[in-house]
Write a protein that holds these residues in place. Structure first.
Motif, mmCIF file in Angstrom:
data_model
loop_
_atom_site.group_PDB
_atom_site.id
_atom_site.type_symbol
_atom_site.label_atom_id
_atom_site.label_comp_id
_atom_site.label_asym_id
_atom_site.label_seq_id
_atom_site.Cartn_x
_atom_site.Cartn_y
_atom_site.Cartn_z
ATOM 1 N N ILE A 1 2.790 -46.082 -43.657
ATOM 2 C CA ILE A 1 2.046 -46.199 -42.393
ATOM 3 C C ILE A 1 0.643 -46.669 -42.735
ATOM 4 O O ILE A 1 -0.093 -46.003 -43.455
ATOM 5 N N ALA A 2 0.292 -47.839 -42.235
ATOM 6 C CA ALA A 2 -1.047 -48.391 -42.461
ATOM 7 C C ALA A 2 -1.391 -49.297 -41.292
ATOM 8 O O ALA A 2 -0.510 -49.730 -40.550
ATOM 9 N N GLU A 3 -2.657 -49.574 -41.137
ATOM 10 C CA GLU A 3 -3.123 -50.423 -40.043
ATOM 11 C C GLU A 3 -2.512 -51.813 -40.104
ATOM 12 O O GLU A 3 -2.190 -52.403 -39.105
ATOM 13 N N THR B 1 -2.758 -43.143 -37.406
ATOM 14 C CA THR B 1 -3.638 -44.152 -38.009
ATOM 15 C C THR B 1 -4.991 -44.076 -37.324
ATOM 16 O O THR B 1 -5.146 -43.413 -36.292
ATOM 17 N N THR B 2 -5.947 -44.766 -37.873
ATOM 18 C CA THR B 2 -7.268 -44.830 -37.246
ATOM 19 C C THR B 2 -7.155 -45.436 -35.852
ATOM 20 O O THR B 2 -7.817 -44.977 -34.916
ATOM 21 N N ASP C 1 2.548 -40.249 -38.803
ATOM 22 C CA ASP C 1 2.426 -41.630 -38.307
ATOM 23 C C ASP C 1 1.080 -41.889 -37.635
ATOM 24 O O ASP C 1 0.927 -42.827 -36.880
ATOM 25 N N HIS D 1 -4.454 -39.311 -43.713
ATOM 26 C CA HIS D 1 -5.063 -39.613 -45.006
ATOM 27 C C HIS D 1 -4.878 -38.442 -45.968
ATOM 28 O O HIS D 1 -4.492 -38.637 -47.129
ATOM 29 N N SER E 1 5.010 -42.165 -45.737
ATOM 30 C CA SER E 1 3.913 -41.447 -45.090
ATOM 31 C C SER E 1 4.469 -40.307 -44.246
ATOM 32 O O SER E 1 5.333 -40.536 -43.401
#
Length: 187
Positions: free
Chosen positions: A115-117, A148-149, A146, A36, A143
């Motif tokens: 890069i996202a969910e 993510t949550t 790499d 983030h 991004s």
């Protein structure tokens, strides 16, 4: 120089002028992490002012499942506000970036990372970035990380399972030791 429409006192304090380049990025920002921070840094470099939209808990649950987000909207907002690259947040930002929103906040550029969910929205008929794309103000940022949550959650679960196994092994070893222990008087 004329000031642009200011959404609150903080924008006014920052003296966002009509010719200022306001960059908008939105997301869940759950379990705020290095990925983030890096995408916000890149977004901030594209303009004079970074406006971050943070989606509601209900929006995130509907797109990522009922166990998300991990952090509530207030916690996620405070995390994002603490980031040095962020100038302002929209708490409870709408999923779709509308023409009205772009005009109201004088947004010059709408960005999103690679890069996202959930990147499925790009194929959907209900693409939340359809308006900025049609206006030619949408930019996809590469991004730099790499993470993510979900990767953080998987790491936590894996570490917890390893911790549990290690403690079970220690407990069995300790139990075996005490079962075989004899006292000085032979009992």
């Amino acid at each position: 120089m004329a000031l642009a429409l200011c959404v609150n006192f903080r924008l006014l304090q920052c003296r966002v002028h009509a010719d200022s380049r306001i960059v908008y990025i939105d997301g869940a920002f759950d379990l705020f992490h290095a990925g983030h921070v890096e995408i916000l840094r890149l977004a901030r470099e594209l303009g004079d002012f970074l406006l971050v939209g943070i989606h509601t808990d209900q929006t995130i649950s509907s797109t990522r499942g009922r166990h998300r987000p991990i952090m509530n909207l207030h916690e996620r907002s405070l995390s994002v506000l603490a980031c040095r690259y962020v100038d302002e947040v929209i708490i409870g930002a709408p999923w779709d970036v509308s023409k009205d929103m772009i005009t109201t906040f004088n947004i010059s550029l709408v960005v999103h990372g690679t890069i996202a969910e959930n990147m499925d929205f790009m194929q959907d008929d209900s693409n939340p970035y359809a308006v900025p794309m049609a206006m030619g103000i949408y930019h996809r940022l590469e991004s730099p990380l790499d993470i993510t949550t979900s990767t953080i959650i998987r790491r936590i679960v894996a570490n917890h399972e390893a911790y549990q196994k290690r403690n079970e092994k220690k407990e069995a070893s300790e139990k075996k030791y005490y079962e075989g222990k004899r006292f000085v008087n032979g009992e």
